[in-house]
Write a protein that holds these residues in place. Structure first.
Motif, PDB file in Angstrom:
ATOM      1  N   PHE A 291       0.841  -1.202   0.000  1.00  0.00           N
ATOM      2  CA  PHE A 291       0.000   0.000   0.000  1.00  0.00           C
ATOM      3  C   PHE A 291       0.877   1.252   0.000  1.00  0.00           C
ATOM      4  O   PHE A 291       0.680   2.175  -0.795  1.00  0.00           O
ATOM      5  N   GLN A 387      -7.533   0.122   6.190  1.00  0.00           N
ATOM      6  CA  GLN A 387      -7.316   0.919   4.971  1.00  0.00           C
ATOM      7  C   GLN A 387      -7.311   2.409   5.312  1.00  0.00           C
ATOM      8  O   GLN A 387      -6.477   3.164   4.829  1.00  0.00           O
ATOM      9  N   GLU A 391      -4.387   5.188   4.813  1.00  0.00           N
ATOM     10  CA  GLU A 391      -4.631   6.418   4.046  1.00  0.00           C
ATOM     11  C   GLU A 391      -4.270   7.648   4.869  1.00  0.00           C
ATOM     12  O   GLU A 391      -3.720   8.617   4.347  1.00  0.00           O
TER      13      GLU A 391
END
Ligand SMILES: Cc1ncc(COP(=O)(O)O)c(C=O)c1O
Length: 404
Positions: A291, A387, A391
């Motif tokens: 990621f 997630q 972020e």
């Protein structure tokens, strides 16, 4: 600060740990011995020999910490004052302190850029120089950093050639894989290049290996460690020393100095549960890394910790460097910006050869580790990150680079 804190690498329990702790309570095995300890040792040894033949040749001793495991490994070598022990410079100080406990002198070796681990060419130089000075190193402590194996083939071959015991500090690298091309037994043709590739676990190649279950590790028992070896007499002696060197007798008889280093049966219960989810934890940590790579890869001056072609990292911690000359920011600005948003990150380890406590000690190379310390940062890497956590982290970093 209202935003929920994002930690660097917090514990992540599975579904099985609590019932095993309850089992320890129900059976009153609240002791530094017991069925969970025996089973954890057995299951751990089986798991790390998974990629090879499960021949039961690896034995494990569950201890109170990884540091204790390293201490007993060095004690096995019966070091004397003035003896030199080579250690990776880029590491946590726990890799080195046990050398001092045994009265020996650490000698440091720098990292290579492709793996951030010990540079085999510099190790060769350190060994030759030690021999030339009349101080052949008594051991090499090889650290497998941030979830990635060091380059074990050349390093183990070098140690064998010189008859120097190799101790592997795999505290940060449980679950990593190394693709070895060294033959298991002496190759009669001497043609090691043609040997079949074998997947081996860092920690299982040298004389012995050490793992940590500290609270920030990929699996944890809150605190704890494991010493593994194919040498059954080494593991048996470590267990003996770890229980105050109690001789076999009905009363308390001691013919040697010992330590209180065994793992509690309660904590071993947690460890057994954690071992069952190790694969999932590795997958989650590798996903974090992927990621970050995707979300930050376009930023100028950022270089992610490489994954060397000779193995597979667990990505225990997601690390990268920020080149201040090319990025318009630097590691410390990024770390402080993250801290301002209640996000924990850490500089890469400060090299041991730069630590005041080791001032004046010998180091071979040093510039690579110094640069990694200056520019390197470890980002939040827990296996329970969501997630939206990821972020949040990447948004703050992009802002430091003036990007959305
Ligand atoms: C590279 C390294 N070696 C040794 C240790 C010592 O392990 P412990 O904290 O279990 O004593 C740690 C971690 O804490 C580590 O990161």
């Amino acid at each position: 600060m209202s935003k929920q804190r994002i930690y660097l690498s917090p514990p992540h329990m599975g579904s099985d740990e609590l019932s095993r702790v309850q089992e320890a309570f129900a059976t009153n095995w609240i002791a530094p011995l017991g069925p969970h300890v025996d089973a954890f040792e057995h299951e751990f040894a089986a798991q790390i020999s998974e990629c090879e033949a499960k021949d039961g040749s690896i034995q494990a001793a569950a201890l109170s910490s990884g540091t204790a495991a390293l201490h007993l490994a060095l004690r096995w070598l019966a070091l004397k004052p003035g003896d030199e022990v080579i250690v990776s410079s880029l590491t946590f100080i726990a890799s080195v302190n046990p050398v001092l406990y045994e009265g020996a002198t650490p000698v440091f070796v720098d990292s290579e850029t492709r793996s951030w681990n010990m540079d085999p060419a510099l190790l060769a130089e350190a060994i030759s120089d030690g021999i030339a000075r009349g101080r052949k190193p008594r051991a090499v402590i090889l650290v497998h950093l941030y979830g990635q194996s060091a380059d074990l083939d050349p390093i183990s071959a070098l140690c064998e050639r010189h008859g120097i015991p190799l101790i592997e500090d795999a505290a940060e690298a449980l679950g990593a894989v190394y693709y070895s091309r060294r033959p298991v037994y002496d190759d009669p043709t001497g043609d090691a290049a043609n040997a079949q590739r074998r997947e081996v676990a860092p920690g299982t190649v040298g004389l012995c290996g050490v793992y940590s279950f500290n609270g920030n590790k990929i699996i944890t028992t809150s605190g704890g460690g494991m010493l593994v070896s194919r040498d059954m007499s080494l593991v048996a002696k470590a267990r003996f020393w770890a229980t105050q060197s109690r001789d076999p007798a009905s009363h308390y008889e001691h013919s040697e100095m010992g330590f209180n280093y065994r793992m509690s049966n309660v904590l071993a219960g947690i460890g057994r549960g954690q071992l069952r989810v190790l694969r999932e934890r590795i997958a989650a940590r590798r996903n974090n890394f992927a990621f970050y790579q995707h979300a930050l890869g376009d930023l100028p001056g950022i270089v992610f910790m490489p994954e060397a072609e000779y193995g597979r990292s667990t990505r225990w911690l997601s690390c990268l460097t920020i080149d201040p000359a090319n990025s318009g920011t630097d590691r410390e600005q990024v770390r402080l910006a993250l801290a301002g948003e209640n996000i924990e990150s850490r500089p890469v380890w400060k090299p041991m050869h730069q630590q005041p406590v080791f001032a004046g000690l010998r180091c071979y190379g040093g510039a690579v580790a110094q640069r990694l310390f200056r520019d390197g940062i470890c980002l939040p890497s827990g296996s329970s990150l969501t997630q939206s956590d990821l972020e949040r982290v990447t948004r703050v970093i992009r802002r430091c680079f003036g990007r959305r």
